[in-house]
Each structure stands twice: as C-alpha cells, then as structure tokens.
Write an enzyme that holds these catalytic residues in place. Sequence first.
Site, PDB file in Angstrom:
ATOM      1  N   GLY A 156      95.871   2.802  48.162  1.00  0.00           N
ATOM      2  CA  GLY A 156      96.314   1.538  47.588  1.00  0.00           C
ATOM      3  C   GLY A 156      97.716   1.578  47.016  1.00  0.00           C
ATOM      4  O   GLY A 156      98.173   0.591  46.456  1.00  0.00           O
ATOM      5  N   CYS A 157      98.382   2.711  47.155  1.00  0.00           N
ATOM      6  CA  CYS A 157      99.757   2.849  46.661  1.00  0.00           C
ATOM      7  C   CYS A 157     100.722   2.819  47.847  1.00  0.00           C
ATOM      8  O   CYS A 157     100.440   3.414  48.888  1.00  0.00           O
ATOM      9  CB  CYS A 157      99.934   4.158  45.906  1.00  0.00           C
ATOM     10  SG  CYS A 157      98.923   4.293  44.434  1.00  0.00           S
ATOM     11  N   ALA A 158     101.848   2.157  47.683  1.00  0.00           N
ATOM     12  CA  ALA A 158     102.858   2.135  48.734  1.00  0.00           C
ATOM     13  C   ALA A 158     103.476   3.525  48.905  1.00  0.00           C
ATOM     14  O   ALA A 158     103.821   3.927  50.003  1.00  0.00           O
ATOM     15  CB  ALA A 158     103.942   1.112  48.416  1.00  0.00           C
TER      16      ALA A 158
END
Length: 136
Positions: free
Chosen positions: A49-51
Amino acid sequence: MATAAFEDIADTFDFLDDWEERYRHVIELGRAMPPMDEALCVPATKVDGCASQVWIMPRIEAGVFDFQGESDATIVRGLIAILHALYSGVPVGQVAQIDAQAELARLGLDEHLSSQRSNGLRAMIQRVRTLAADAQ
C-alpha cells in the site's frame, strides 16, 4: 497518549516556522534512524500500500513494542522514524489505543503529504497495529 519521543518531535514541529523546515526535519529524522539489516527487507516484512518500498520488522521484548523500519525514499524513512517515536516503548496491548491520525495531525502531516504518501502512512500504521495485535 503519545510517548516522550513523539512529544519531542511535536515540540520541534511547533518551533519550526513553515512546512519546508518541517519537511527537512522529517528527512533529518529519517537519516538519523539506524538502517535496517538488508536481510530483513523481505516480502514478509514489506508493507503493502506504499508507493515507496517500505519494510517494518517488529521487536517485542517483555510485552513492549518496538520495530525497525526501512524505505528506499528519504521522506518515508522520516515518516517511519516518526512512527517509531510514536509507538516504540509502548506496551503491546496499548498500541491499538494510540490514535495515530490525531497525533500525526498535530504535526500537520495530514495537510502536507500527497495522497500517495498519506495512503502509505496509513498502511504503515495499520501494519504496526497488526504486528502488535499478532504479538499479544
């Protein structure tokens, strides 16, 4: 219910005049954070869920929560350092009681992070909460 380490960060943010100075301080916090052993940067510790690439590895001793974190992005390392200050040293059973969004709002992060960074920060918070819950 913030830790003393987080309160120190909040006090520093209150002292800094503008967001650019605060942004630089977040980066400095990340640079000061000890690096996580590369051997721990594996799919099992990766935060989805993190870029950016983010890894969080819990360390729980005597019922007290702590973690190591790493990212390939400088600003995200700083966000990890802020989360570390918020959660490190807290009894495992109290991690879920910390209102991270409210505490981080005191720093103005909710207003100045991009939507991708905000989503990633929420994913990191959820990962910390899940790790603490699993450790109980």
